[in-house]
Scaffold this motif. Structure first.
Motif, PDB file in Angstrom:
ATOM      1  N   HIS D 123      47.903  47.225  21.002  1.00 61.60           N
ATOM      2  CA  HIS D 123      49.310  47.430  21.191  1.00 61.60           C
ATOM      3  C   HIS D 123      49.529  48.153  22.673  1.00 61.60           C
ATOM      4  N   PHE D 124      48.513  48.369  23.595  1.00 64.24           N
ATOM      5  CA  PHE D 124      48.968  48.814  24.626  1.00 64.24           C
ATOM      6  C   PHE D 124      48.248  47.927  25.966  1.00 64.24           C
ATOM      7  N   PRO D 125      48.759  47.673  26.990  1.00 60.63           N
ATOM      8  CA  PRO D 125      48.206  47.162  28.144  1.00 60.63           C
ATOM      9  C   PRO D 125      47.061  47.549  28.665  1.00 60.63           C
ATOM     10  N   SER D 126      47.059  48.886  28.882  1.00 55.96           N
ATOM     11  CA  SER D 126      45.946  49.700  29.486  1.00 55.96           C
ATOM     12  C   SER D 126      45.160  50.374  28.346  1.00 55.96           C
ATOM     13  N   VAL D 127      43.769  50.304  28.744  1.00 57.77           N
ATOM     14  CA  VAL D 127      42.842  51.322  27.903  1.00 57.77           C
ATOM     15  C   VAL D 127      41.536  51.567  28.771  1.00 57.77           C
ATOM     16  N   GLU D 128      41.379  52.751  28.951  1.00 56.27           N
ATOM     17  CA  GLU D 128      40.148  53.404  29.480  1.00 56.27           C
ATOM     18  C   GLU D 128      39.632  54.304  28.598  1.00 56.27           C
ATOM     19  N   ILE D 129      38.027  54.606  29.018  1.00 58.44           N
ATOM     20  CA  ILE D 129      37.193  55.619  28.221  1.00 58.44           C
ATOM     21  C   ILE D 129      36.781  56.358  29.193  1.00 58.44           C
ATOM     22  N   VAL D 130      36.817  57.833  28.932  1.00 67.51           N
ATOM     23  CA  VAL D 130      36.193  58.930  29.617  1.00 67.51           C
ATOM     24  C   VAL D 130      35.374  59.498  28.915  1.00 67.51           C
ATOM     25  N   GLU D 131      33.962  59.799  29.013  1.00 67.35           N
ATOM     26  CA  GLU D 131      33.038  60.421  28.352  1.00 67.35           C
ATOM     27  C   GLU D 131      32.228  61.561  29.098  1.00 67.35           C
ATOM     28  N   THR D 132      32.241  62.555  28.317  1.00 61.35           N
ATOM     29  CA  THR D 132      31.592  63.895  29.262  1.00 61.35           C
ATOM     30  C   THR D 132      30.275  64.375  28.270  1.00 61.35           C
ATOM     31  N   HIS D 133      29.250  64.500  28.912  1.00 61.32           N
ATOM     32  CA  HIS D 133      27.970  64.931  28.051  1.00 61.32           C
ATOM     33  C   HIS D 133      27.211  65.895  28.854  1.00 61.32           C
ATOM     34  N   HIS D 134      26.502  66.654  28.378  1.00 60.44           N
ATOM     35  CA  HIS D 134      25.441  67.605  29.040  1.00 60.44           C
ATOM     36  C   HIS D 134      24.787  66.917  30.344  1.00 60.44           C
ATOM     37  N   GLU D 135      24.160  68.020  31.017  1.00 63.07           N
ATOM     38  CA  GLU D 135      23.570  67.533  32.122  1.00 63.07           C
ATOM     39  C   GLU D 135      22.178  67.057  31.974  1.00 63.07           C
ATOM     40  N   ARG D 136      21.610  66.964  30.755  1.00 60.64           N
ATOM     41  CA  ARG D 136      20.444  66.473  30.495  1.00 60.64           C
ATOM     42  C   ARG D 136      20.070  65.178  29.934  1.00 60.64           C
ATOM     43  N   LYS D 137      21.487  64.656  29.822  1.00 60.13           N
ATOM     44  CA  LYS D 137      21.688  63.112  29.154  1.00 60.13           C
ATOM     45  C   LYS D 137      20.897  62.012  30.265  1.00 60.13           C
ATOM     46  N   ALA D 138      20.160  61.233  29.739  1.00 59.34           N
ATOM     47  CA  ALA D 138      19.340  60.258  30.624  1.00 59.34           C
ATOM     48  C   ALA D 138      20.251  58.887  30.848  1.00 59.34           C
ATOM     49  N   ASP D 139      21.194  58.348  29.909  1.00 58.20           N
ATOM     50  CA  ASP D 139      21.895  57.289  30.129  1.00 58.20           C
ATOM     51  C   ASP D 139      23.373  57.382  30.141  1.00 58.20           C
ATOM     52  N   ALA D 140      23.927  56.578  30.980  1.00 62.27           N
ATOM     53  CA  ALA D 140      25.494  56.508  31.306  1.00 62.27           C
ATOM     54  C   ALA D 140      25.929  55.049  31.425  1.00 62.27           C
ATOM     55  N   PRO D 141      26.963  54.728  30.448  1.00 56.33           N
ATOM     56  CA  PRO D 141      27.689  55.454  29.518  1.00 56.33           C
ATOM     57  C   PRO D 141      26.944  56.022  28.319  1.00 56.33           C
ATOM     58  N   SER D 142      27.219  56.619  27.630  1.00 57.02           N
ATOM     59  CA  SER D 142      26.695  56.910  26.247  1.00 57.02           C
ATOM     60  C   SER D 142      26.836  55.669  25.282  1.00 57.02           C
ATOM     61  N   GLY D 143      26.126  55.732  24.373  1.00 56.58           N
ATOM     62  CA  GLY D 143      26.130  54.654  23.348  1.00 56.58           C
ATOM     63  C   GLY D 143      27.520  54.697  22.665  1.00 56.58           C
ATOM     64  N   THR D 144      28.131  55.815  22.205  1.00 54.25           N
ATOM     65  CA  THR D 144      29.166  55.686  21.617  1.00 54.25           C
ATOM     66  C   THR D 144      30.259  55.117  22.456  1.00 54.25           C
ATOM     67  N   ALA D 145      30.488  55.476  23.647  1.00 54.48           N
ATOM     68  CA  ALA D 145      31.208  54.925  24.532  1.00 54.48           C
ATOM     69  C   ALA D 145      31.028  53.392  24.811  1.00 54.48           C
ATOM     70  N   ARG D 146      30.038  52.956  24.917  1.00 51.88           N
ATOM     71  CA  ARG D 146      29.693  51.471  24.912  1.00 51.88           C
ATOM     72  C   ARG D 146      30.166  50.983  23.780  1.00 51.88           C
ATOM     73  N   ARG D 147      29.828  51.360  22.573  1.00 48.81           N
ATOM     74  CA  ARG D 147      30.335  50.713  21.336  1.00 48.81           C
ATOM     75  C   ARG D 147      31.946  50.673  21.189  1.00 48.81           C
ATOM     76  N   THR D 148      32.482  51.809  21.642  1.00 45.99           N
ATOM     77  CA  THR D 148      33.776  51.866  21.420  1.00 45.99           C
ATOM     78  C   THR D 148      34.294  50.841  22.426  1.00 45.99           C
ATOM     79  N   ALA D 149      34.097  50.830  23.706  1.00 50.24           N
ATOM     80  CA  ALA D 149      34.511  49.712  24.491  1.00 50.24           C
ATOM     81  C   ALA D 149      34.402  48.345  23.928  1.00 50.24           C
ATOM     82  N   GLU D 150      33.205  48.070  23.327  1.00 47.54           N
ATOM     83  CA  GLU D 150      33.086  46.754  22.731  1.00 47.54           C
ATOM     84  C   GLU D 150      33.969  46.533  21.448  1.00 47.54           C
ATOM     85  N   LEU D 151      34.214  47.498  20.689  1.00 49.05           N
ATOM     86  CA  LEU D 151      35.284  47.188  19.649  1.00 49.05           C
ATOM     87  C   LEU D 151      36.618  47.117  20.499  1.00 49.05           C
TER      88      LEU D 151
END
Lengths: 248, 248, 248, 248
Positions: D123-151
């Protein structure tokens, strides 16, 4: 190409609707009806869908004309009680295949925010609403915030969720907001803002926030177009945009 | 290496301070003083700076001992009136080169938020505060929100800024928040939250928002260390962290 | 009543400046100068302050005229290098009591956001910038975001703060943003947005966020008026709005 | 009282699940199964529902035992491909009335955020995702952000929504984020943060933002309890929490 007539075309909202219809590739604006114009202009122009953004006084007469002449009608109004709904259904019963859609809010974002708040309401013990509007607004909370609180409260009651936990024993008057059906609502009035609302839901270790920012009335156009596109496939009465947005 | 004594070392806050001092490369924790311990342990251990997180009752006696023995003292308390300040200044007058720092709030983020709100206050017609705390908090608004509102109101008064524009004529009780020196403050109490505050300032066509999220008391440690590092270069009385943070 | 001349008065920004001056109680708009008009109209009208929003080409000639005729001049431009600054100072040396103010950004909110980010920068190990603009913007990051990153990086370097902690070992290209002087900057381009920026600073257990939302160019007017009001008391050269906003 | 067995009970997540079950009024924890324990302890204790938070290696053997003994099983795992799903369905076919629920994410807030993003995506032409995690996280983006983007990308494709409008012609590397199925994802890594995600959707004149803040793993408990309560009424295979949350 769907042929569209706009009723109330010379008002502010009506002009915006006309503009939106004209800029859509799959529609043609065939009639602009203003105060004093003959309704026969709708059928003379061959309109398939009428969008009515006139007044609470004019809207029932317009609907009778449209439905009895086989023209689908999208009615933008928030003031329909059971009597009017019953009357619409009587007219629709005599017009098989024709649709009427009553839309209290054409803002797609606001409709989604309210529906998501309703869907999430039973899954979190805490929920509060913060709405911010420009400094010229006369009422607080906003109509959208009140409606959201009512929907959230009803969803919680249906699911058997009790009152939100709150240990406040000492509070300044007003600090905890206004209670709308038991849901705290906080209203900010700020120069530099337009129309904004956040629904914040909280459970152990997590918060879910649904926020809508409406920066101009141009956002209504998207909802109007969605209604025009969806009404042909929905004979009979439809209340709200939820169905055409895939939320019903 | 600065030698540090902690007074009130066996309390919750005191333990956190001890841990922070021990983990700092440029400090040595030489004395942990608890209820009933002799103050002479401070000087016996050669402490150069004392951090006092005891009670409002104990703190003045502790300060007299430290200052008269040439030990800089950082006092974490929010309850100092003019009498106590005057007494501290009298003791400091007899201890040239020695410093006392009275710190109502060790949270660097909260101190910055309050100072920025104060600096911005006169430049926007509208300002409101929204604070969110966990559901076990007893008072509303929070002490930090009240203090922020007072600072903002004072800055606006000094600059001759009038009341914020607000056309509200019809409001539910509480919708517009609590007025603290004329500044609307809205308090949310949510499961899943910790301690959060937003100061929102609005002028024609723009909003400025200053937000602080405090997720754990560990954030206090940073302010305590800044105070310990800064006090040696600040003989006499210093109120608040602003000066060592470069904000005074 | 301060008598004001506007140079570049027929442009979009110039028109807005004229409107703002006319709506201010303590100012009088005495000259609107456009391309091809004689500069003598400024002095003929008795202007005390000139606001120059023309072009990088025209601005130095205008400044020479104003300063040599004793008219304070507020110059809205972001393109002044050391050569131009030196030239202005030479002209000012011959015009005692006259002021020139070079203002790269008239948005009070943006100036405050940048200054607060700079003041806070050294007190948090982590800092990143997220800016959101409408979908028609050609460059990413925005000029304001780049400038903020440079100021933040410089403040951190001066205070001896090392790089932000970041354990990322596996990242998709672009996920961690663009590095501007080592500060990650993330640019969103969204339909429905105008111009927004967040500076997020993080330390143990706390976050401080400074956010600016600019919804219309009308916000510039406030900064222009502040500059006009402040320049009379500031002979010589002033760079930026910070000083008149009490931030220098 | 539903009798519950927890498999993987001595791990970090398993301990939290045990604690949640014990604190629920309508459940009884009858077996804690760890590595090396006999599975017969599940049936010996009369468990009606098993919650399996062991490993990808152990989980299928556990499921076979539970389903063949008529014990409903809730499996917390994100790694199930078509082979495993088919195998589960074969076992379920032989166990009428018994249910298996495979849950990739027990966080109610995260599941709601993803589902709402999916519902709003078209229902919207534009969509982007911003995710913020603690500084000890090894991967970027997070698994949840990737999954959300896929959906979100899949929902847009199904509805025939084209790419988001973006006029960027000059960008620093990384400024516009990482593209996951065409959706820009921006990853912040900040000291002081835990796990946060925003999905921002924009259309003409409006923004809709769905934000989830996860402050502790305690939030998982709520999803586990919802699964235990719902599985009895859902014989056969259920994938995800959506159904018990009323979102399917």
């Amino acid at each position: 190409m769907t042929k569209v007539a706009v009723l109330g075309a010379r008002g502010k909202l009506g002009s915006a609707v006309c503009e939106a219809v004209e800029s859509a590739d799959d529609m043609e604006l065939v009639a602009r009806i203003g105060r004093g114009d003959e309704l026969s202009a709708i059928t003379d122009a061959g309109a398939e869908v009428a969008v009515d953004v006139t007044t609470l006084e004019a809207v029932m007469g317009n609907a009778e004309f449209c439905l009895s002449h086989g023209v689908h009608t999208v009615i933008g109004t928030s003031g329909f009680g059971p009597d009017r709904v019953e009357q619409l259904e009587a007219w629709l019963a005599k017009a098989p295949g024709v649709g009427a859609m009553v839309v209290p809010n054409f803002s797609v974002g606001a409709v989604l925010m309210m529906r998501f708040a309703e869907l999430a309401a039973a899954h979190f013990p805490s929920v509060e609403i913060v709405e911010t509007h420009h400094e010229r607004k006369a009422d607080a909370p906003s109509g959208t915030a009140r409606r959201t609180a009512e929907l959230v409260a009803a969803a919680r009651e249906q699911a058997g969720v009790g009152p939100a936990p709150d240990a406040t024993t000492s509070a300044l008057d007003g600090a905890r907001g206004a209670a709308v059906d038991g849901i705290p609502v906080h209203s900010l009035r700020m120069s530099g803002s337009v129309a904004h609302q956040e629904v914040i839901l909280g459970g152990v270790g997590e918060l879910l926030t649904i926020r809508h920012d409406s920066l101009s009335h141009a956002s209504f156009a998207h909802g109007v177009l969605a209604a025009i596109r969806g009404i042909g496939a929905r004979p009979g009465l439809t209340i709200g945009l939820e169905d055409v947005l895939g939320l019903a």
